[in-house]
Write a protein that holds these residues in place. Structure first.
Motif, PDB file in Angstrom:
ATOM      1  N   VAL A 233       0.838  -1.211   0.000  1.00 19.70           N
ATOM      2  CA  VAL A 233       0.000   0.000   0.000  1.00 19.70           C
ATOM      3  C   VAL A 233       0.869   1.256   0.000  1.00 19.70           C
ATOM      4  CG1 VAL A 233      -1.693   1.330   1.346  1.00 19.70           C
ATOM      5  CG2 VAL A 233      -1.983  -1.137   1.061  1.00 19.70           C
ATOM      6  N   GLY A 234       1.957   1.227   0.741  1.00 20.72           N
ATOM      7  CA  GLY A 234       2.870   2.369   0.759  1.00 20.72           C
ATOM      8  C   GLY A 234       3.457   2.660  -0.610  1.00 20.72           C
ATOM      9  N   GLY A 235       3.865   1.618  -1.318  1.00 19.44           N
ATOM     10  CA  GLY A 235       4.394   1.806  -2.670  1.00 19.44           C
ATOM     11  C   GLY A 235       3.347   2.340  -3.621  1.00 19.44           C
ATOM     12  N   PHE A 236       2.127   1.852  -3.471  1.00 21.17           N
ATOM     13  CA  PHE A 236       1.015   2.274  -4.317  1.00 21.17           C
ATOM     14  C   PHE A 236       0.690   3.749  -4.098  1.00 21.17           C
ATOM     15  CE2 PHE A 236      -3.518   2.543  -5.405  1.00 21.17           C
ATOM     16  CZ  PHE A 236      -3.545   1.903  -6.632  1.00 21.17           C
ATOM     17  N   VAL A 237       0.431   4.109  -2.853  1.00 24.55           N
ATOM     18  CA  VAL A 237       0.056   5.482  -2.521  1.00 24.55           C
ATOM     19  C   VAL A 237       1.257   6.423  -2.690  1.00 24.55           C
ATOM     20  CG1 VAL A 237      -0.750   6.998  -0.660  1.00 24.55           C
ATOM     21  CG2 VAL A 237      -1.801   4.749  -0.988  1.00 24.55           C
ATOM     22  N   GLY A 238       2.428   5.940  -2.319  1.00 24.77           N
ATOM     23  CA  GLY A 238       3.624   6.767  -2.431  1.00 24.77           C
ATOM     24  C   GLY A 238       3.895   7.212  -3.859  1.00 24.77           C
ATOM     25  N   LEU A 239       3.682   6.323  -4.826  1.00 23.89           N
ATOM     26  CA  LEU A 239       3.908   6.722  -6.212  1.00 23.89           C
ATOM     27  C   LEU A 239       2.858   7.729  -6.664  1.00 23.89           C
ATOM     28  CD1 LEU A 239       5.833   6.458  -8.558  1.00 23.89           C
ATOM     29  CD2 LEU A 239       4.261   4.824  -9.552  1.00 23.89           C
ATOM     30  N   TRP A 240       1.647   7.584  -6.195  1.00 22.73           N
ATOM     31  CA  TRP A 240       0.614   8.563  -6.538  1.00 22.73           C
ATOM     32  C   TRP A 240       1.037   9.959  -6.053  1.00 22.73           C
ATOM     33  CZ3 TRP A 240      -2.932  11.386  -3.445  1.00 22.73           C
ATOM     34  CH2 TRP A 240      -3.880  12.088  -4.180  1.00 22.73           C
ATOM     35  N   VAL A 241       1.535  10.019  -4.829  1.00 23.31           N
ATOM     36  CA  VAL A 241       2.005  11.295  -4.291  1.00 23.31           C
ATOM     37  C   VAL A 241       3.208  11.794  -5.102  1.00 23.31           C
ATOM     38  CG1 VAL A 241       3.041  12.419  -2.274  1.00 23.31           C
ATOM     39  CG2 VAL A 241       1.112  10.855  -1.979  1.00 23.31           C
ATOM     40  N   ALA A 242       4.134  10.893  -5.403  1.00 27.06           N
ATOM     41  CA  ALA A 242       5.322  11.288  -6.173  1.00 27.06           C
ATOM     42  C   ALA A 242       4.933  11.818  -7.548  1.00 27.06           C
ATOM     43  CB  ALA A 242       6.273  10.097  -6.312  1.00 27.06           C
ATOM     44  N   LEU A 243       3.985  11.171  -8.213  1.00 25.19           N
ATOM     45  CA  LEU A 243       3.534  11.641  -9.529  1.00 25.19           C
ATOM     46  C   LEU A 243       2.860  13.000  -9.411  1.00 25.19           C
ATOM     47  CD1 LEU A 243       2.132   8.327 -11.053  1.00 25.19           C
ATOM     48  CD2 LEU A 243       4.222   9.535 -11.725  1.00 25.19           C
ATOM     49  N   TRP A 244       2.105  13.187  -8.360  1.00 26.91           N
ATOM     50  CA  TRP A 244       1.441  14.474  -8.141  1.00 26.91           C
ATOM     51  C   TRP A 244       2.483  15.584  -7.966  1.00 26.91           C
ATOM     52  CZ3 TRP A 244       1.201  17.761  -3.822  1.00 26.91           C
ATOM     53  CH2 TRP A 244       0.254  18.782  -3.924  1.00 26.91           C
ATOM     54  N   VAL A 245       3.526  15.306  -7.184  1.00 29.47           N
ATOM     55  CA  VAL A 245       4.588  16.292  -6.954  1.00 29.47           C
ATOM     56  C   VAL A 245       5.346  16.561  -8.249  1.00 29.47           C
ATOM     57  CG1 VAL A 245       6.790  16.695  -5.771  1.00 29.47           C
ATOM     58  CG2 VAL A 245       4.837  15.793  -4.495  1.00 29.47           C
ATOM     59  N   VAL A 246       5.721  15.505  -8.963  1.00 31.69           N
ATOM     60  CA  VAL A 246       6.469  15.664 -10.217  1.00 31.69           C
ATOM     61  C   VAL A 246       5.648  16.452 -11.232  1.00 31.69           C
ATOM     62  CG1 VAL A 246       7.356  14.386 -12.216  1.00 31.69           C
ATOM     63  CG2 VAL A 246       7.967  13.672  -9.913  1.00 31.69           C
ATOM     64  N   ASP A 247       4.365  16.128 -11.350  1.00 28.38           N
ATOM     65  CA  ASP A 247       3.516  16.857 -12.298  1.00 28.38           C
ATOM     66  C   ASP A 247       3.344  18.322 -11.908  1.00 28.38           C
ATOM     67  OD1 ASP A 247       3.264  14.650 -13.894  1.00 28.38           O
ATOM     68  OD2 ASP A 247       1.307  14.053 -13.128  1.00 28.38           O
ATOM     69  N   ALA A 248       3.385  18.599 -10.605  1.00 31.32           N
ATOM     70  CA  ALA A 248       3.246  19.982 -10.146  1.00 31.32           C
ATOM     71  C   ALA A 248       4.465  20.824 -10.502  1.00 31.32           C
ATOM     72  CB  ALA A 248       3.011  20.017  -8.638  1.00 31.32           C
ATOM     73  N   ILE A 249       5.640  20.207 -10.571  1.00 31.47           N
ATOM     74  CA  ILE A 249       6.845  20.977 -10.861  1.00 31.47           C
ATOM     75  C   ILE A 249       7.324  20.827 -12.306  1.00 31.47           C
ATOM     76  CG2 ILE A 249       7.639  21.005  -8.478  1.00 31.47           C
ATOM     77  CD1 ILE A 249       9.579  18.764  -9.159  1.00 31.47           C
ATOM     78  N   ALA A 250       6.776  19.863 -13.042  1.00 26.42           N
ATOM     79  CA  ALA A 250       7.190  19.661 -14.439  1.00 26.42           C
ATOM     80  C   ALA A 250       6.615  20.772 -15.309  1.00 26.42           C
ATOM     81  CB  ALA A 250       6.709  18.308 -14.942  1.00 26.42           C
ATOM     82  N   PRO A 251       7.350  21.168 -16.351  1.00 25.66           N
ATOM     83  CA  PRO A 251       6.853  22.237 -17.224  1.00 25.66           C
ATOM     84  C   PRO A 251       5.651  21.816 -18.065  1.00 25.66           C
ATOM     85  CG  PRO A 251       8.950  21.395 -18.023  1.00 25.66           C
ATOM     86  CD  PRO A 251       8.688  20.729 -16.717  1.00 25.66           C
ATOM     87  N   MET A 252       5.524  20.531 -18.342  1.00 24.60           N
ATOM     88  CA  MET A 252       4.373  20.056 -19.109  1.00 24.60           C
ATOM     89  C   MET A 252       3.268  19.598 -18.160  1.00 24.60           C
ATOM     90  SD  MET A 252       6.934  17.713 -18.753  1.00 24.60           S
ATOM     91  CE  MET A 252       7.957  17.642 -20.147  1.00 24.60           C
TER      92      MET A 252
END
Length: 158
Positions: free
Chosen positions: A95-114
């Motif tokens: 569950v940690g890996g599952f939810v953790g990647l969702w958070v990581a993708l959210w953070v990456v998408d927030a700072i990515a130019p696209m």
């Protein structure tokens, strides 16, 4: 912590990151190619395989970095929880890996130019598939960190 134990966990960490990144890369390629086919682009099976190979070489390192950073947060938290609730050990990491990647993708998408860094994560099916790859990698880590002997681990039923 003993050097041997630390080395053991580091090796399982690397295996978990590599497994999740390779699976996630293959999955994102499938979603991207399927989207192109849906638009009417004809893709031969040879081109399909070449694209998977190119993505394994070019995209896997990017995804591995994202997953490794995620795991640096998830694994210590999972270890802490597993110490207090030993029967939940593997599920906590899954569950940690599952939810953790969702958070990581959210953070990456927030700072990515696209709008989204990983095209396959624009829709929920692609996002869930890649999150499952990260969950599998963290589950593998949870399984492996309990065993000193990799041969013993390989012979055990899942």
């Amino acid at each position: 912590m003993q050097t041997t134990k630390l080395w053991h966990r580091f090796c399982w960490f690397c295996l978990a990151v590599l497994t999740a990144a390779v699976l996630g890369s293959i999955l994102q390629t499938q979603f991207n190619l399927a989207a192109l086919v849906e638009l009417g682009v004809g893709i031969s099976w040879q081109d399909w395989l070449v694209t998977i190979g190119k993505d394994l070489i070019s995209f896997t390192p990017t995804l591995a970095i994202i997953i490794a950073v995620e795991y640096l947060f998830v694994f210590p938290l999972g270890t802490f929880i597993a110490r207090h609730y030993p029967k939940s050990n593997q599920w906590v990491f899954f569950v940690g890996g599952f939810v953790g990647l969702w958070v990581a993708l959210w953070v990456v998408d927030a700072i990515a130019p696209m709008p989204t860094l990983i095209a396959a994560t624009r829709d929920w099916p692609g996002t869930l598939a890649i999150m499952l790859a990260a969950a599998f990698g963290s589950w593998l880590y949870a399984r492996g960190r309990q065993h000193r002997d990799p041969l013993k681990f390989a012979g055990e039923p899942l």
